[in-house]
Design a protein around this motif. Structure first.
Motif, PDB file in Angstrom:
ATOM      1  N   ASP A 241       0.831  -1.218   0.000  1.00 51.78           N
ATOM      2  CA  ASP A 241       0.000   0.000   0.000  1.00 51.78           C
ATOM      3  C   ASP A 241       0.862   1.263   0.000  1.00 51.78           C
ATOM      4  O   ASP A 241       0.559   2.246  -0.677  1.00 51.78           O
ATOM      5  CB  ASP A 241      -1.001  -0.008   1.177  1.00 51.78           C
ATOM      6  N   ARG A 242       1.980   1.223   0.738  1.00 53.01           N
ATOM      7  CA  ARG A 242       2.858   2.408   0.768  1.00 53.01           C
ATOM      8  C   ARG A 242       3.619   2.577  -0.545  1.00 53.01           C
ATOM      9  O   ARG A 242       3.839   3.711  -1.001  1.00 53.01           O
ATOM     10  CB  ARG A 242       3.858   2.296   1.922  1.00 53.01           C
ATOM     11  N   ILE A 243       4.049   1.452  -1.132  1.00 49.79           N
ATOM     12  CA  ILE A 243       4.758   1.536  -2.423  1.00 49.79           C
ATOM     13  C   ILE A 243       3.849   2.245  -3.436  1.00 49.79           C
ATOM     14  O   ILE A 243       4.287   3.145  -4.162  1.00 49.79           O
ATOM     15  CB  ILE A 243       5.148   0.119  -2.918  1.00 49.79           C
ATOM     16  N   ILE A 244       2.589   1.861  -3.428  1.00 51.24           N
ATOM     17  CA  ILE A 244       1.642   2.461  -4.384  1.00 51.24           C
ATOM     18  C   ILE A 244       1.365   3.927  -4.016  1.00 51.24           C
ATOM     19  O   ILE A 244       1.456   4.823  -4.863  1.00 51.24           O
ATOM     20  CB  ILE A 244       0.339   1.636  -4.428  1.00 51.24           C
ATOM     21  N   ALA A 245       1.070   4.161  -2.741  1.00 45.98           N
ATOM     22  CA  ALA A 245       0.702   5.527  -2.327  1.00 45.98           C
ATOM     23  C   ALA A 245       1.866   6.509  -2.474  1.00 45.98           C
ATOM     24  O   ALA A 245       1.673   7.657  -2.894  1.00 45.98           O
ATOM     25  CB  ALA A 245       0.206   5.519  -0.879  1.00 45.98           C
ATOM     26  N   ASN A 246       3.090   6.064  -2.146  1.00 44.03           N
ATOM     27  CA  ASN A 246       4.238   6.987  -2.230  1.00 44.03           C
ATOM     28  C   ASN A 246       4.404   7.550  -3.635  1.00 44.03           C
ATOM     29  O   ASN A 246       4.859   8.679  -3.812  1.00 44.03           O
ATOM     30  CB  ASN A 246       5.534   6.276  -1.811  1.00 44.03           C
ATOM     31  N   ALA A 247       4.062   6.737  -4.622  1.00 50.20           N
ATOM     32  CA  ALA A 247       4.257   7.162  -6.011  1.00 50.20           C
ATOM     33  C   ALA A 247       3.089   7.979  -6.551  1.00 50.20           C
ATOM     34  O   ALA A 247       3.143   8.486  -7.672  1.00 50.20           O
ATOM     35  CB  ALA A 247       4.477   5.933  -6.889  1.00 50.20           C
ATOM     36  N   ASP A 248       2.060   8.147  -5.726  1.00 51.07           N
ATOM     37  CA  ASP A 248       0.871   8.874  -6.182  1.00 51.07           C
ATOM     38  C   ASP A 248       1.055  10.375  -5.914  1.00 51.07           C
ATOM     39  O   ASP A 248       0.335  10.988  -5.128  1.00 51.07           O
ATOM     40  CB  ASP A 248      -0.353   8.312  -5.440  1.00 51.07           C
ATOM     41  N   VAL A 249       2.067  10.923  -6.554  1.00 49.43           N
ATOM     42  CA  VAL A 249       2.437  12.322  -6.296  1.00 49.43           C
ATOM     43  C   VAL A 249       2.515  13.131  -7.591  1.00 49.43           C
ATOM     44  O   VAL A 249       3.129  14.199  -7.640  1.00 49.43           O
ATOM     45  CB  VAL A 249       3.795  12.409  -5.552  1.00 49.43           C
ATOM     46  N   PHE A 250       1.907  12.593  -8.636  1.00 46.57           N
ATOM     47  CA  PHE A 250       2.008  13.248  -9.934  1.00 46.57           C
ATOM     48  C   PHE A 250       0.706  13.947 -10.338  1.00 46.57           C
ATOM     49  O   PHE A 250       0.531  14.324 -11.490  1.00 46.57           O
ATOM     50  CB  PHE A 250       2.454  12.230 -10.997  1.00 46.57           C
ATOM     51  N   ASN A 251      -0.207  14.072  -9.358  1.00 44.98           N
ATOM     52  CA  ASN A 251      -1.518  14.646  -9.689  1.00 44.98           C
ATOM     53  C   ASN A 251      -1.848  15.862  -8.831  1.00 44.98           C
ATOM     54  O   ASN A 251      -3.002  16.225  -8.666  1.00 44.98           O
ATOM     55  CB  ASN A 251      -2.601  13.571  -9.511  1.00 44.98           C
ATOM     56  N   PHE A 252      -0.828  16.455  -8.210  1.00 46.64           N
ATOM     57  CA  PHE A 252      -1.090  17.686  -7.453  1.00 46.64           C
ATOM     58  C   PHE A 252       0.189  18.517  -7.457  1.00 46.64           C
ATOM     59  O   PHE A 252       1.265  18.018  -7.809  1.00 46.64           O
ATOM     60  CB  PHE A 252      -1.557  17.396  -6.023  1.00 46.64           C
ATOM     61  N   GLU A 253       0.044  19.777  -7.066  1.00 51.27           N
ATOM     62  CA  GLU A 253       1.205  20.665  -7.076  1.00 51.27           C
ATOM     63  C   GLU A 253       1.237  21.499  -5.804  1.00 51.27           C
ATOM     64  O   GLU A 253       0.226  22.091  -5.411  1.00 51.27           O
ATOM     65  CB  GLU A 253       1.139  21.570  -8.311  1.00 51.27           C
ATOM     66  N   LEU A 254       2.391  21.546  -5.159  1.00 47.32           N
ATOM     67  CA  LEU A 254       2.568  22.395  -3.985  1.00 47.32           C
ATOM     68  C   LEU A 254       2.773  23.828  -4.455  1.00 47.32           C
ATOM     69  O   LEU A 254       3.484  24.067  -5.442  1.00 47.32           O
ATOM     70  CB  LEU A 254       3.800  21.938  -3.199  1.00 47.32           C
ATOM     71  N   SER A 255       2.164  24.767  -3.731  1.00 41.58           N
ATOM     72  CA  SER A 255       2.362  26.172  -4.109  1.00 41.58           C
ATOM     73  C   SER A 255       3.792  26.581  -3.787  1.00 41.58           C
ATOM     74  O   SER A 255       4.469  25.943  -2.974  1.00 41.58           O
ATOM     75  CB  SER A 255       1.394  27.065  -3.318  1.00 41.58           C
ATOM     76  N   GLU A 256       4.238  27.661  -4.427  1.00 41.01           N
ATOM     77  CA  GLU A 256       5.599  28.149  -4.160  1.00 41.01           C
ATOM     78  C   GLU A 256       5.782  28.473  -2.685  1.00 41.01           C
ATOM     79  O   GLU A 256       6.825  28.212  -2.098  1.00 41.01           O
ATOM     80  CB  GLU A 256       5.845  29.419  -4.986  1.00 41.01           C
ATOM     81  N   GLU A 257       4.735  29.038  -2.108  1.00 38.16           N
ATOM     82  CA  GLU A 257       4.804  29.408  -0.696  1.00 38.16           C
ATOM     83  C   GLU A 257       4.971  28.157   0.182  1.00 38.16           C
ATOM     84  O   GLU A 257       5.786  28.135   1.103  1.00 38.16           O
ATOM     85  CB  GLU A 257       3.507  30.151  -0.337  1.00 38.16           C
ATOM     86  N   ASP A 258       4.221  27.113  -0.126  1.00 37.05           N
ATOM     87  CA  ASP A 258       4.334  25.893   0.683  1.00 37.05           C
ATOM     88  C   ASP A 258       5.672  25.191   0.442  1.00 37.05           C
ATOM     89  O   ASP A 258       6.251  24.614   1.365  1.00 37.05           O
ATOM     90  CB  ASP A 258       3.159  24.955   0.391  1.00 37.05           C
ATOM     91  N   MET A 259       6.180  25.254  -0.790  1.00 38.06           N
ATOM     92  CA  MET A 259       7.519  24.712  -1.066  1.00 38.06           C
ATOM     93  C   MET A 259       8.532  25.390  -0.131  1.00 38.06           C
ATOM     94  O   MET A 259       9.383  24.727   0.468  1.00 38.06           O
ATOM     95  CB  MET A 259       7.915  24.975  -2.522  1.00 38.06           C
ATOM     96  N   ALA A 260       8.425  26.708  -0.025  1.00 39.81           N
ATOM     97  CA  ALA A 260       9.373  27.464   0.807  1.00 39.81           C
ATOM     98  C   ALA A 260       9.197  27.128   2.291  1.00 39.81           C
ATOM     99  O   ALA A 260      10.175  27.037   3.034  1.00 39.81           O
ATOM    100  CB  ALA A 260       9.190  28.961   0.573  1.00 39.81           C
ATOM    101  N   ARG A 261       7.949  26.924   2.712  1.00 36.10           N
ATOM    102  CA  ARG A 261       7.714  26.564   4.122  1.00 36.10           C
ATOM    103  C   ARG A 261       8.369  25.218   4.439  1.00 36.10           C
ATOM    104  O   ARG A 261       8.948  25.032   5.500  1.00 36.10           O
ATOM    105  CB  ARG A 261       6.211  26.506   4.411  1.00 36.10           C
ATOM    106  N   ILE A 262       8.257  24.277   3.512  1.00 37.37           N
ATOM    107  CA  ILE A 262       8.868  22.957   3.749  1.00 37.37           C
ATOM    108  C   ILE A 262      10.392  23.097   3.811  1.00 37.37           C
ATOM    109  O   ILE A 262      11.043  22.573   4.725  1.00 37.37           O
ATOM    110  CB  ILE A 262       8.454  21.950   2.645  1.00 37.37           C
ATOM    111  N   SER A 263      10.949  23.847   2.864  1.00 38.47           N
ATOM    112  CA  SER A 263      12.413  24.044   2.863  1.00 38.47           C
ATOM    113  C   SER A 263      12.877  24.739   4.144  1.00 38.47           C
ATOM    114  O   SER A 263      14.004  24.536   4.599  1.00 38.47           O
ATOM    115  CB  SER A 263      12.846  24.864   1.646  1.00 38.47           C
ATOM    116  N   GLY A 264      11.973  25.532   4.715  1.00 40.91           N
ATOM    117  CA  GLY A 264      12.288  26.248   5.959  1.00 40.91           C
ATOM    118  C   GLY A 264      12.446  25.328   7.164  1.00 40.91           C
ATOM    119  O   GLY A 264      12.874  25.771   8.235  1.00 40.91           O
ATOM    120  N   LEU A 265      12.121  24.048   7.007  1.00 42.54           N
ATOM    121  CA  LEU A 265      12.310  23.090   8.103  1.00 42.54           C
ATOM    122  C   LEU A 265      13.766  22.667   8.252  1.00 42.54           C
ATOM    123  O   LEU A 265      14.143  21.974   9.191  1.00 42.54           O
ATOM    124  CB  LEU A 265      11.456  21.830   7.862  1.00 42.54           C
ATOM    125  N   ASN A 266      14.595  23.095   7.299  1.00 41.38           N
ATOM    126  CA  ASN A 266      15.992  22.652   7.321  1.00 41.38           C
ATOM    127  C   ASN A 266      16.686  22.956   8.649  1.00 41.38           C
ATOM    128  O   ASN A 266      16.578  24.054   9.183  1.00 41.38           O
ATOM    129  CB  ASN A 266      16.773  23.357   6.196  1.00 41.38           C
TER     130      ASN A 266
END
Ligand code: NDP
Length: 280
Positions: A241-266
């Motif tokens: 189930d995880r192998i399948i779900a992990n790859a299910d990432v090609f049907n949505f897009e993170l906003s630029e703002e959220d991309m930056a928030r995630i990178s801010g966790l560094n």
């Protein structure tokens, strides 16, 4: 771009490498391993990442054979990576290690062969061996793993071929911006290992909040962040189930703002060894 699991990036020698693959670190030989590899291929994965030191190349090879058959595709549709271990770094020993990996995997060639760790004083001869394999058409692409900028620059003093890939630890707690942009500027594809920080990010409040707002899992948020950053990613799971779900990432897009928030966790925080300070 980035609209389906089999989407590829083009390496600097023109070879196409899938953006997404399956990792098999710490998975022992046996049915669980073979099933995981076969399940991934059957569900659309086209890239598998192993290494001699994982001690599981024979099982990965059996899983590949099963997966290709179940998916009804040929070997040429799959991208297989392995890595030469530190003890085998040297010209003749690296050539021999490549043959040993091929034999275990039951393959005639690899799509990508990497120097696993930048062992001081050993990478130059090992790289010469990888260049020989590449020039003789025995491997489709060659690269490095766990190389910092200074390791790449040292290698480039003797190399005639630039590494096509650098596979390093990369996740929201370790974003390695300088190394990533250096690789981008030099045409070296950046690839993430331990993209899920080996399970240590699932309780993170920001990632949980984003998962809820995009109606995705935390793993999917992280893996999508990799892709939107131009990073090849190879999450490991042995659960169907995880192998399948992990790859299910090609049907949505993170906003630029959220991309930056995630990178801010560094926090420059590693789960694995530090390439500038390891003793194996
Ligand atoms: P990952 O960051 O991929 O995390 C794997 C862990 O997360 C496993 O415990 C897995 O458990 C769990 N997991 C996977 N998906 C989910 C999910 N959707 N929900 C909850 N848990 C999940 O770690 P790895 O260290 O394995 O890195 C990935 C790959 O990178 C390796 O397998 C290997 O191929 C490569 N690598 C390369 C290195 C190098 O030096 N070049 C070093 C380390 C890794 P479960 O299997 O039970 O699902």
């Amino acid at each position: 771009m980035l609209n389906e699991l089999q989407t590829t990036t083009t390496l600097h020698n023109g070879v196409k490498m899938p953006w997404f693959g399956l990792g098999v670190f710490k998975v022992e030989e046996g049915a669980e391993l073979e099933n995981a590899v076969a399940t991934a291929i059957k569900n659309g994965y086209r890239s598998i990442d192993t290494a001699a030191i994982y001690g599981n190349e024979a099982g990965v090879g059996r899983g590949i054979a099963q997966g290709l058959q179940q998916a009804g595709i040929g070997r040429e549709e799959l991208f297989v990576t392995s890595k030469v271990w530190n003890a085998d770094l040297g010209y003749e020993s690296t050539l021999a290690a490549y043959e040993a990996s091929l034999n275990k995997l039951g393959l005639k060639e690899l799509d990508l062969y990497l120097i696993h760790w930048p062992v001081e004083g050993k990478i130059e001869e090992a790289w010469r061996a990888l260049e020989t394999l590449y020039k003789e058409g025995r491997v489709r692409a060659i690269g490095v793993s766990n190389f910092q900028i200074h390791h790449i620059e040292k290698l480039m003093k003797v190399a005639t071929i630039k590494p096509m890939v650098n596979q390093v630890e990369y996740h929201p707690r370790l974003t390695q911006e300088e190394l990533r942009s250096y690789c981008a500027q030099n045409g070296i594809q950046f690839e993430a290992w331990s993209p899920l920080m080996q399970g240590q990010l699932f309780d993170n409040p920001l990632l949980k909040e984003l998962a809820a707002s995009y109606n995705k899992s935390v793993a999917q948020i992280i893996l999508r962040w990799d892709l939107q950053n131009g990073v090849v990613t190879i999450p490991k799971s042995t659960k169907e189930d995880r192998i399948i779900a992990n790859a299910d990432v090609f049907n949505f897009e993170l906003s630029e703002e959220d991309m930056a928030r995630i990178s801010g966790l560094n926090e420059n925080l590693r789960v694995g060894p530090d390439p500038d300070n390891f003793d194996f």
